[in-house]
Write a protein that holds these residues in place. Structure first.
Motif, PDB file in Angstrom:
ATOM      1  N   THR A  38       0.855  -1.188   0.000  1.00 37.26           N
ATOM      2  CA  THR A  38       0.000   0.000   0.000  1.00 37.26           C
ATOM      3  C   THR A  38       0.890   1.236   0.000  1.00 37.26           C
ATOM      4  O   THR A  38       1.962   1.249   0.601  1.00 37.26           O
ATOM      5  N   SER A  60       1.238  -6.790  -5.967  1.00 41.16           N
ATOM      6  CA  SER A  60       0.124  -5.900  -6.316  1.00 41.16           C
ATOM      7  C   SER A  60       0.205  -4.647  -5.448  1.00 41.16           C
ATOM      8  O   SER A  60       0.829  -4.650  -4.373  1.00 41.16           O
ATOM      9  N   TYR A  62      -1.774  -0.967  -3.972  1.00 42.97           N
ATOM     10  CA  TYR A  62      -3.062  -0.373  -3.596  1.00 42.97           C
ATOM     11  C   TYR A  62      -2.826   0.958  -2.904  1.00 42.97           C
ATOM     12  O   TYR A  62      -1.916   1.074  -2.068  1.00 42.97           O
ATOM     13  N   CYS A  64      -3.608   3.719  -0.135  1.00 39.29           N
ATOM     14  CA  CYS A  64      -4.225   3.766   1.201  1.00 39.29           C
ATOM     15  C   CYS A  64      -3.581   4.844   2.052  1.00 39.29           C
ATOM     16  O   CYS A  64      -2.440   4.708   2.492  1.00 39.29           O
ATOM     17  N   VAL A  75      -9.214  -0.915   1.379  1.00 39.85           N
ATOM     18  CA  VAL A  75      -8.007  -1.578   0.872  1.00 39.85           C
ATOM     19  C   VAL A  75      -7.951  -3.030   1.342  1.00 39.85           C
ATOM     20  O   VAL A  75      -7.563  -3.911   0.574  1.00 39.85           O
ATOM     21  N   THR A  78     -10.383  -5.104  -0.709  1.00 39.87           N
ATOM     22  CA  THR A  78      -9.868  -5.329  -2.064  1.00 39.87           C
ATOM     23  C   THR A  78      -8.727  -6.348  -2.058  1.00 39.87           C
ATOM     24  O   THR A  78      -8.676  -7.252  -2.900  1.00 39.87           O
TER      25      THR A  78
END
Ligand code: 0WD
Length: 254
Positions: A38, A60, A62, A64, A75, A78
Motif C-alpha cells: 500500500t 500488487s 493499492y 491507502c 483496501v 480489495t
C-alpha cells in the motif's frame, strides 16, 4: 528462510529502496511470499511499482492513506478479494510535522500532536481492525517503533509520544487478537537514514552515537530489520506476541 510460499503479506510504508518496509518486503519475497503493497498517494505508485520489479514474483499495489478509515477498510476488502486470506501485515508508517521534530518538545501544537498520534499510532489499530476478518488463523502483524518512545531522545519529541502510544497499542492488540490466534509485535529499529529520518533534527549525531557507544559499534541496515521482520511475520516466532524486539545493535541496553 522459512517457506512463505502461497501466503500473502501486506506491506504498508515503502516509499523508496531505503525504506525499512522495503527491507522487510525483500526478506518476505526471498521466503516465497506474495506481496500486496500500500502507498499513500498516486505520486508514490509508479516508483513503487518500478521497485517491485526487483522482486522474484509480481506484487500488487493499492492506494491507502491511513488518515482515512474508509480507505483502510476498502483496501483490506480489495486485497482479500484479490489474494484471499492475509498471513500478515508489516505496518511501517509514521508522520509528524518536521517543525515538531526539533527544538523544545512543549512547543508542539495541538494539531501537530493529534496528527502525529493519528498517523503513527492510531493507524495500527485501524489497520488490524480492518483486516480482522481476513486474517489466516496464524497471522502475524508487525509495526516499526523506536527507542524514543521509551526514553527521551533529543529532537524526537512528539514522535516519541506517538511511539509510546504505538508500543502500548501493540500490547493491547496482542491481547485482543490473540483470541483468534493473531500475533502483534513491534521491531524497535536503530536509526537508519530514510526519508522519514531526514525530518528528525540532528539525525547524524544519533547515527554517530550508535557507532561510538552501542555494543556492536555499528548502525543497523534495512536488511537486518528485514530478517527480524521475517522472523516475527513467520511461524518461526509462533510463541511470541506483544513483544518489542530491539534491532538496534544493542543500544537500548545502555
Ligand atoms: O531511523 C529510522 N528510519 C527509524 C524508523 C528508526 C525506528 C523506527 N522507524 C520507523 C518509522 O517511525 C516508521 O514508523 O519505521 C517506520 C518506517 O519509516 P522509514 O522506513 O524510516 O521511512 P520512510 O521510508 O519515509 O517510510 C515511512 C512512510 C512515509 O514516508 P514519508 O516520508 O512520505 O512520510 O510512511 C508512509 C509514507 O509512505 N506514510 C503514510 N502511509 C499511509 N498513510 C502516511 C499516511 N497518512 N503518512 C506517511
Amino acid at each position: 528462510y522459512p517457506s512463505l510460499e502461497g501466503k500473502t503479506y501486506v506491506v504498508m510504508g515503502v516509499i523508496n529502496q531505503r525504506s525499512i518496509a522495503w527491507g522487510i518486503a525483500r526478506a518476505l519475497d526471498a521466503a516465497g511470499a506474495s506481496l500486496a503493497f500500500t502507498y499513500v498517494g498516486e505520486r508514490f505508485k509508479a516508483p513503487l511499482e518500478k521497485l517491485g520489479q526487483e522482486l522474484s514474483r509480481p506484487a500488487s499495489y493499492y492506494t491507502c492513506d491511513v488518515t482515512s478509515d474508509e480507505e483502510i477498510n476498502q483496501v483490506f476488502q480489495t486485497i482479500h478479494a484479490d489474494h484471499g486470506k492475509i498471513s500478515g501485515i508489516a505496518h511501517s508508517i509514521a508522520f509528524a510535522d518536521k517543525e515538531a521534530l526539533r527544538g523544545e518538545f512543549s512547543d508542539v501544537t495541538r494539531e501537530q500532536f493529534a496528527q502525529a498520534l493519528d498517523i503513527s499510532a492510531f493507524s495500527l489499530t485501524a489497520v488490524v481492525k480492518a483486516a480482522k476478518d481476513f486474517f489466516t488463523e496464524d497471522a502475524s502483524v508487525i509495526t516499526l517503533t523506536y527507542l524514543g518512545g521509551e526514553k527521551m531522545v533529543p529532537n524526537y519529541n512528539v514522535m516519541g509520544v506517538a511511539k509510546a502510544a504505538l508500543d502500548a497499542s501493540v500490547r493491547y492488540l496482542a491481547a485482543e487478537y490473540g483470541k483468534q490466534g493473531v500475533r502483534v509485535n513491534a521491531i524497535s529499529a536503530g536509526p537508519i537514514r530514510t526519508v522519514s529520518a531526514k525530518g528528525v533534527g540532528d539525525f547524524n549525531s544519533i547515527l554517530e552515537s550508535i557507532e561510538e557507544r552501542a555494543p556492536l559499534h555499528r548502525n543497523v541496515t534495512t536488511e537486518q530489520i528485514g530478517h527480524s521482520g521475517l522472523f516475527l511475520l513467520s511461524q518461526m516466532s509462533s510463541g511470541v506476541t506483544g513483544e518489542i524486539l530491539h534491532v538496534d545493535s544493542g543500544f537500548h541496553i545502555l
